[in-house]
Design a protein around this motif. Structure first.
Motif, PDB file in Angstrom:
ATOM      1  N   PRO A 206       0.806  -1.229   0.000  1.00 55.82           N
ATOM      2  CA  PRO A 206       0.000   0.000   0.000  1.00 55.82           C
ATOM      3  C   PRO A 206       0.838   1.279   0.000  1.00 55.82           C
ATOM      4  CG  PRO A 206      -0.937  -1.602   1.516  1.00 55.82           C
ATOM      5  CD  PRO A 206       0.390  -2.148   1.086  1.00 55.82           C
ATOM      6  N   ARG A 207       1.940   1.294   0.734  1.00 57.76           N
ATOM      7  CA  ARG A 207       2.817   2.472   0.752  1.00 57.76           C
ATOM      8  C   ARG A 207       3.435   2.697  -0.630  1.00 57.76           C
ATOM      9  NH1 ARG A 207       5.427   2.716   6.600  1.00 57.76           N
ATOM     10  NH2 ARG A 207       4.130   1.221   7.701  1.00 57.76           N
ATOM     11  N   PHE A 208       3.909   1.606  -1.239  1.00 60.49           N
ATOM     12  CA  PHE A 208       4.533   1.726  -2.556  1.00 60.49           C
ATOM     13  C   PHE A 208       3.524   2.190  -3.606  1.00 60.49           C
ATOM     14  CE2 PHE A 208       8.426  -1.342  -2.081  1.00 60.49           C
ATOM     15  CZ  PHE A 208       8.880  -0.580  -1.019  1.00 60.49           C
ATOM     16  N   SER A 297      13.346   0.407   0.996  1.00 62.80           N
ATOM     17  CA  SER A 297      12.402   0.707   2.069  1.00 62.80           C
ATOM     18  C   SER A 297      11.986  -0.584   2.766  1.00 62.80           C
ATOM     19  CB  SER A 297      11.162   1.414   1.495  1.00 62.80           C
ATOM     20  OG  SER A 297      10.259   1.759   2.524  1.00 62.80           O
ATOM     21  N   TYR A 298      11.552  -0.442   4.006  1.00 62.80           N
ATOM     22  CA  TYR A 298      11.033  -1.602   4.730  1.00 62.80           C
ATOM     23  C   TYR A 298      10.222  -1.126   5.925  1.00 62.80           C
ATOM     24  CZ  TYR A 298      10.809  -6.581   5.656  1.00 62.80           C
ATOM     25  OH  TYR A 298      10.364  -7.880   5.784  1.00 62.80           O
ATOM     26  N   ALA A 299       9.266  -1.952   6.308  1.00 59.62           N
ATOM     27  CA  ALA A 299       8.464  -1.666   7.488  1.00 59.62           C
ATOM     28  C   ALA A 299       7.895  -2.967   8.022  1.00 59.62           C
ATOM     29  CB  ALA A 299       7.331  -0.693   7.147  1.00 59.62           C
ATOM     30  N   VAL A 300       7.824  -3.080   9.322  1.00 56.61           N
ATOM     31  CA  VAL A 300       7.172  -4.218   9.976  1.00 56.61           C
ATOM     32  C   VAL A 300       6.146  -3.671  10.950  1.00 56.61           C
ATOM     33  CG1 VAL A 300       9.173  -5.736   9.734  1.00 56.61           C
ATOM     34  CG2 VAL A 300       8.933  -4.338  11.799  1.00 56.61           C
ATOM     35  N   GLN A 339      10.671   2.046   8.277  1.00 54.10           N
ATOM     36  CA  GLN A 339       9.650   2.223   9.305  1.00 54.10           C
ATOM     37  C   GLN A 339       8.917   3.566   9.162  1.00 54.10           C
ATOM     38  OE1 GLN A 339       9.286  -1.213  10.289  1.00 54.10           O
ATOM     39  NE2 GLN A 339       8.516  -0.110  12.045  1.00 54.10           N
ATOM     40  N   GLU A 340       9.019   4.470  10.146  1.00 54.64           N
ATOM     41  CA  GLU A 340       8.256   5.715  10.126  1.00 54.64           C
ATOM     42  C   GLU A 340       8.619   6.605   8.945  1.00 54.64           C
ATOM     43  OE1 GLU A 340       9.918   4.556  12.698  1.00 54.64           O
ATOM     44  OE2 GLU A 340       8.418   4.054  14.204  1.00 54.64           O
ATOM     45  N   ASP A 341       9.844   6.449   8.428  1.00 49.83           N
ATOM     46  CA  ASP A 341      10.248   7.260   7.271  1.00 49.83           C
ATOM     47  C   ASP A 341       9.679   6.743   5.958  1.00 49.83           C
ATOM     48  OD1 ASP A 341      11.731   9.176   8.639  1.00 49.83           O
ATOM     49  OD2 ASP A 341      13.539   7.939   8.640  1.00 49.83           O
ATOM     50  N   ALA A 342       9.105   5.539   5.974  1.00 46.56           N
ATOM     51  CA  ALA A 342       8.609   4.934   4.731  1.00 46.56           C
ATOM     52  C   ALA A 342       7.202   5.421   4.414  1.00 46.56           C
ATOM     53  CB  ALA A 342       8.639   3.411   4.851  1.00 46.56           C
TER      54      ALA A 342
END
Length: 395
Positions: A206-208, A297-300, A339-342
């Motif tokens: 969704p972010r991408f 980028s990455y997020a969990v 994370q928060e920067d993504a």
């Protein structure tokens, strides 16, 4: 004289590179007989597969807990077989949680143990080096800087290069890839790689896609290619796409022939694109080997982040980078948004910073070419030579 090689490969990438190693070993030493856990590529090389590799594949902590009883059954089965009839050598390919435990037991029984693809102790949980020293007779590592780490700790080690550097062409053919995808040579194309796991696609896609929407408002002709590893991930991505629709987007699905995966679809996407938005992991290395500028980028989820911190005992990696290309080049060669920067806005801004700067893109491509030359070592041959040496001459 016939000799037996115990082997455990628990991932498709391990199955592929181990099969190439076996092909080289068989040509050099037809008396070798491999047995253990593997996939279709190893089976095609004549390995006696006791358990299929997908039996070891788990995705995240919850899945590992659910699969624990079957994993323990497989572990005790292969351990007892090899303790009853010891092989001349055991090779563990990646799958560290399973293989290090098995290697520890086999080494204590006097069986030489070789581990190929070391865990990222240089980023997380360096204390694992003690368990590696107790479990492994000889390490085979992918990256040059890893040699010094293991030598300092008194662990025999050989740098063998990275198999991806052998498999990916030094000069990618963008025009040919675009012809296959029916994309114009003049189009501006961005590859989106949101990960191969369900949790990654659900959280990162969704972010991408929102970042793609922002970029497409600036350039409505911008095209996107999105590789998916299987139908399940494709369906999950399409769910996100329905919520955040993007024009001119192709989803590419990996294919197999006789159960053996052909070149990953991600490679076609990376060969065709101008730049890429990539979830951190091996895909970042593949992108760099294709000489494509990227944003990593990455997020969990908050829960997984807490579990990772608890398990590792640290909030962040030891290194200032998370992407393999930046780690290998010891520099922030490409942006990382974690994370928060993504956020979609930051991702879109970073991508435009690459797409609109031809000079910067050329510098990045030159750095990636240097890295490719360093990692290109004919890895299967180096691994085969190391195994022969250990079997016939000792560790």
């Amino acid at each position: 004289m016939t000799w037996r090689l115990g082997l455990v490969a628990g991932e498709p990438s391990g199955d592929l590179i181990a099969s190439r190693v076996l092909a080289g070993l068989s040509r050099r030493d037809p008396a070798m007989r491999p047995e253990g856990i593997g996939g279709p590529n190893l089976s095609a090389q004549g390995m006696d597969v006791w358990h299929p590799m997908h039996a070891l594949t788990v995705f995240g902590y919850v899945d590992a807990f659910k699969r624990l009883p079957s994993l323990l059954r497989i572990y005790h089965d292969v351990k007892s077989r090899w303790l009853r009839e010891p092989p001349q050598l055991f090779l563990g390919v990646d799958a560290p949680d399973f293989n290090f435990r098995l290697e520890n037991r086999l080494k204590r029984a006097g069986i030489p143990t070789v581990h190929f693809v070391g865990p990222s102790i240089w980023a997380w949980r360096y204390e694992r080096i003690r368990h590696i020293r107790e479990s492994v007779s000889h390490m085979l590592v992918l990256f040059p800087f890893e040699e010094a780490i293991y030598r300092k700790e008194g662990i025999p080690v050989t740098y063998v290069g990275h198999p991806l550097a052998d498999a990916i062409p030094m000069t990618p053919d963008r025009a040919a890839a675009r012809r296959r995808l029916q994309i114009s040579d003049n189009a501006r194309v961005l590859a989106i790689l949101p990960g191969s796991r369900s949790s990654e696609v659900r959280l990162i896609a969704p972010r991408f896609l929102q970042a793609a929407q922002i970029m497409q408002k600036r350039d409505p002709s911008l095209q996107f290619v999105v590789p998916m590893v299987n139908e399940a991930r494709k369906l999950e991505f399409e769910t996100a796409l329905a919520q955040y629709p993007v024009n001119h987007l192709q989803i590419l699905l990996s294919s197999t022939q006789s159960g053996i995966q052909t070149d990953p679809t991600a490679w076609l996407a990376l060969e065709a694109c101008d730049a890429a938005l990539v979830a951190s992991g091996t895909a970042t290395l593949e992108t760099a080997l294709f000489k494509r500028p990227m944003v990593i980028s990455y997020a969990v989820s908050p829960m997984i982040r807490r579990v990772m911190g608890w398990k590792s005992g640290q909030e962040r990696p030891y290194l200032p980078w998370v992407g393999l290309p930046n780690i290998l080049l010891n520099d922030f060669v490409v942006p990382e948004l974690i994370q928060e920067d993504a956020t979609p806005e930051k991702l879109a801004s970073a991508m435009w910073g690459l797409l609109d700067n031809a000079s910067l893109c050329e510098q990045i491509q030159n750095r990636f070419a240097e890295m490719h030359h360093t990692l290109k070592c004919d890895t299967p041959t180096r691994v085969a030579q190391a195994l022969e040496h250990i079997v016939h001459d000792g560790v």
